[in-house]
Scaffold this motif. Structure first.
Motif, PDB file in Angstrom:
ATOM      1  N   VAL A 219       0.836  -1.211   0.000  1.00  8.49           N
ATOM      2  CA  VAL A 219       0.000   0.000   0.000  1.00  8.49           C
ATOM      3  C   VAL A 219       0.866   1.256   0.000  1.00  8.49           C
ATOM      4  CG1 VAL A 219      -1.836   1.211   1.218  1.00  8.49           C
ATOM      5  CG2 VAL A 219      -1.807  -1.276   1.191  1.00  8.49           C
ATOM      6  N   VAL A 220       2.057   1.173   0.566  1.00 11.71           N
ATOM      7  CA  VAL A 220       2.940   2.336   0.658  1.00 11.71           C
ATOM      8  C   VAL A 220       3.880   2.434  -0.536  1.00 11.71           C
ATOM      9  CG1 VAL A 220       4.690   3.471   2.086  1.00 11.71           C
ATOM     10  CG2 VAL A 220       2.796   2.264   3.173  1.00 11.71           C
ATOM     11  N   MET A 221       4.433   1.291  -0.984  1.00 13.80           N
ATOM     12  CA  MET A 221       5.515   1.322  -1.967  1.00 13.80           C
ATOM     13  C   MET A 221       5.042   1.280  -3.413  1.00 13.80           C
ATOM     14  SD  MET A 221       8.135   1.786  -0.224  1.00 13.80           S
ATOM     15  CE  MET A 221       9.255   1.689  -1.611  1.00 13.80           C
ATOM     16  N   ILE A 243      -3.501   9.152  -9.488  1.00  9.77           N
ATOM     17  CA  ILE A 243      -2.650   8.311  -8.636  1.00  9.77           C
ATOM     18  C   ILE A 243      -2.945   8.564  -7.161  1.00  9.77           C
ATOM     19  CG2 ILE A 243      -0.268   7.889  -7.938  1.00  9.77           C
ATOM     20  CD1 ILE A 243       0.587   8.330 -10.807  1.00  9.77           C
ATOM     21  N   VAL A 244      -3.137   9.823  -6.782  1.00  6.68           N
ATOM     22  CA  VAL A 244      -3.421  10.135  -5.383  1.00  6.68           C
ATOM     23  C   VAL A 244      -4.776   9.561  -4.968  1.00  6.68           C
ATOM     24  CG1 VAL A 244      -3.849  12.018  -3.769  1.00  6.68           C
ATOM     25  CG2 VAL A 244      -1.944  12.181  -5.376  1.00  6.68           C
ATOM     26  N   VAL A 245      -5.793   9.726  -5.813  1.00  3.69           N
ATOM     27  CA  VAL A 245      -7.121   9.187  -5.482  1.00  3.69           C
ATOM     28  C   VAL A 245      -7.067   7.668  -5.391  1.00  3.69           C
ATOM     29  CG1 VAL A 245      -9.497   8.986  -6.302  1.00  3.69           C
ATOM     30  CG2 VAL A 245      -8.305  11.162  -6.521  1.00  3.69           C
ATOM     31  N   TRP A 246      -6.357   7.039  -6.327  1.00  5.69           N
ATOM     32  CA  TRP A 246      -6.212   5.571  -6.278  1.00  5.69           C
ATOM     33  C   TRP A 246      -5.481   5.137  -5.013  1.00  5.69           C
ATOM     34  CZ3 TRP A 246      -1.122   3.451  -7.651  1.00  5.69           C
ATOM     35  CH2 TRP A 246      -1.071   2.063  -7.534  1.00  5.69           C
ATOM     36  N   TRP A 247      -4.481   5.887  -4.592  1.00  2.75           N
ATOM     37  CA  TRP A 247      -3.724   5.583  -3.378  1.00  2.75           C
ATOM     38  C   TRP A 247      -4.634   5.635  -2.135  1.00  2.75           C
ATOM     39  CZ3 TRP A 247       1.817   7.975  -2.665  1.00  2.75           C
ATOM     40  CH2 TRP A 247       2.464   7.296  -1.654  1.00  2.75           C
ATOM     41  N   LEU A 252      -7.910   2.834   2.060  1.00  3.90           N
ATOM     42  CA  LEU A 252      -9.189   2.636   2.735  1.00  3.90           C
ATOM     43  C   LEU A 252      -9.717   1.225   2.512  1.00  3.90           C
ATOM     44  CD1 LEU A 252     -11.459   3.939   4.368  1.00  3.90           C
ATOM     45  CD2 LEU A 252     -12.471   4.726   2.220  1.00  3.90           C
ATOM     46  N   SER A 253      -9.554   0.706   1.286  1.00  2.65           N
ATOM     47  CA  SER A 253      -9.999  -0.660   1.004  1.00  2.65           C
ATOM     48  C   SER A 253      -9.198  -1.677   1.804  1.00  2.65           C
ATOM     49  CB  SER A 253      -9.862  -0.942  -0.495  1.00  2.65           C
ATOM     50  OG  SER A 253     -10.164  -2.287  -0.794  1.00  2.65           O
ATOM     51  N   ALA A 254      -7.891  -1.428   1.982  1.00  2.00           N
ATOM     52  CA  ALA A 254      -7.079  -2.350   2.779  1.00  2.00           C
ATOM     53  C   ALA A 254      -7.531  -2.366   4.237  1.00  2.00           C
ATOM     54  CB  ALA A 254      -5.603  -1.951   2.679  1.00  2.00           C
ATOM     55  N   VAL A 255      -7.859  -1.193   4.780  1.00  3.23           N
ATOM     56  CA  VAL A 255      -8.328  -1.128   6.170  1.00  3.23           C
ATOM     57  C   VAL A 255      -9.639  -1.883   6.335  1.00  3.23           C
ATOM     58  CG1 VAL A 255      -9.144   0.422   7.982  1.00  3.23           C
ATOM     59  CG2 VAL A 255      -7.112   1.027   6.645  1.00  3.23           C
ATOM     60  N   VAL A 256     -10.575  -1.689   5.408  1.00  2.00           N
ATOM     61  CA  VAL A 256     -11.869  -2.378   5.494  1.00  2.00           C
ATOM     62  C   VAL A 256     -11.695  -3.874   5.294  1.00  2.00           C
ATOM     63  CG1 VAL A 256     -14.160  -2.553   4.451  1.00  2.00           C
ATOM     64  CG2 VAL A 256     -13.108  -0.312   4.769  1.00  2.00           C
ATOM     65  N   ALA A 293     -14.063  -0.487  -6.414  1.00  2.00           N
ATOM     66  CA  ALA A 293     -13.728   0.907  -6.733  1.00  2.00           C
ATOM     67  C   ALA A 293     -12.215   1.090  -6.874  1.00  2.00           C
ATOM     68  CB  ALA A 293     -14.281   1.827  -5.640  1.00  2.00           C
ATOM     69  N   THR A 294     -11.448   0.391  -6.030  1.00  2.00           N
ATOM     70  CA  THR A 294      -9.989   0.486  -6.139  1.00  2.00           C
ATOM     71  C   THR A 294      -9.496  -0.056  -7.456  1.00  2.00           C
ATOM     72  OG1 THR A 294      -9.821   0.247  -3.734  1.00  2.00           O
ATOM     73  CG2 THR A 294      -7.830  -0.150  -5.023  1.00  2.00           C
TER      74      THR A 294
END
Length: 364
Positions: A219-221, A243-247, A252-256, A293-294
């Motif tokens: 998610v970071v790299m 890119i920022v919106v996708w990031w 958020l998807s990873a947290v959920v 959405a991601t």
């Protein structure tokens, strides 16, 4: 002595030397004759006994030639009579032949195009599977609502549970395959772009694989890798916002997704009340929708790199003619343009000042 050209009629004074060819047209000269002095009026031709005038007699060696006034007429070449237009019942085989190199025909497409096509196909498949999984869990939630007041048939209850489980397994498999395909495309794309600039990718292939597949680290790299590629290709001006919106959507998807997995384990092994199962189902549905959405945003970023066509759009280099004045360094041109702009501003500022003072007669 005088010689007359038999072709153009020019009289030539050859003096005491006889000549054969006319200096003007190259025609043959007639026999010479001595010039006769004309001191008095020309003698009239003698009349014939019948009273009719006879034409003057020419000196020996002369003849009358009818010459058209002006330039001689142009004698055009007669066109040769051509035969009939050739007609063929079949296409002639004696024309130009195009030969194809069998090695070039058997050559495989570039690796970048193959990876891009695979990644595009897997993106579409993953989005379809995620949508199906979200719909299957919606059906399961509806069955849970119906089960509050009506006892469901065991086949329907087990079928709803199995449909949701199979949809989840398919979603996990397709998501992993899609991530692998996208990482392969990213590695090939970065290597090709750095090679065009005569450099080597500072990120090794192993580093990109580990940073892309480890949960939490990816998610970071991964957005950093994509950001570097966009900056290298000069696409950052219009890909920065996607890119920022996708990031953000990915984070958020990873947290959920983590929360839904923890909730599923808690409900399965500890508290399996109907309300907790329903809450977990809602959480899973939201997680699948965020994942969908991601992937939609991922496809948008991917399309920004390779385009929406069937083949990957490679960078196009256009060669233009540069004049001598354009060969000066860029810094000097920038300084010259800055000086011109400042001069124009000074001129405009000076032109804004009135010539005469207000309230004073200009003629004074």
């Amino acid at each position: 002595m005088i010689q007359v050209c038999s072709q153009c009629g020019t009289r030539w004074n050859v003096r005491d030397r006889q000549r054969s060819w006319c200096p003007r047209c190259g025609g043959s000269l007639l026999a010479p004759s001595a010039p006769q002095p004309q001191w008095g009026p020309a003698p009239r031709p003698a009349a014939s006994p019948t009273g009719q005038h006879t034409p003057p007699q020419l000196a020996p060696g002369y003849r009358w030639i009818a010459v058209r006034p002006g330039a001689p007429p142009h004698q055009g070449r007669r066109r040769r009579v051509l035969g009939p237009t050739p007609r063929y019942r079949v296409i002639p085989s004696w024309g130009l032949h195009q030969y194809f190199d069998p090695d070039a025909q058997e050559q495989k497409p570039p690796q970048g195009e193959t990876e891009a096509g695979t990644a595009r196909l897997m993106l579409v498949a993953a989005m379809v599977v995620l949508g199906v999984a979200a719909f299957a869990h919606v059906i399961r939630y509806v069955l849970l609502l119906i089960n509050r007041s009506v006892l469901l048939h065991p086949v329907i209850a087990v079928g709803g549970l199995l449909i949701g489980l199979l949809a989840s397994l398919l979603a996990i498999v397709f998501v992993i395959l899609t991530v692998v395909a996208l990482v392969r495309w990213l590695i090939v794309r970065r290597a090709a772009r750095y090679a065009e600039h005569g450099e080597v990718d500072p990120r090794s292939t192993r580093t990109i694989w580990w940073c892309s597949l480890l949960p939490g680290v990816n998610v970071v790299m991964v957005p950093v890798f994509v950001w570097e590629l966009a900056a290298l290709e000069g696409r950052l001006s219009y890909l920065r916002r996607p890119i920022v919106v996708w990031w953000v959507a990915w984070a958020l998807s990873a947290v959920v997704a983590v929360w839904s997995m923890v909730s599923t384990v808690y409900v399965t092994f500890f508290v399996d009340t109907p309300q907790n199962i329903a809450d977990n189902t809602v959480t899973v549905i939201v997680g699948y929708l965020l994942a969908l959405a991601t992937f939609l945003l991922t496809a948008k970023v991917f399309t920004g790199f390779v385009g929406s066509g069937t083949a990957a759009q490679q960078s196009v280099r256009r060669w233009v003619v540069v004049g001598p004045e354009s060969a000066e360094p860029a810094a000097e041109r920038v300084e010259a343009e800055t000086a011109d702009v400042s001069q124009n501003r000074e001129d405009s500022a000076e032109s804004a000042v009135p010539v005469e003072s207000q309230g004073q007669n200009p003629a004074a």
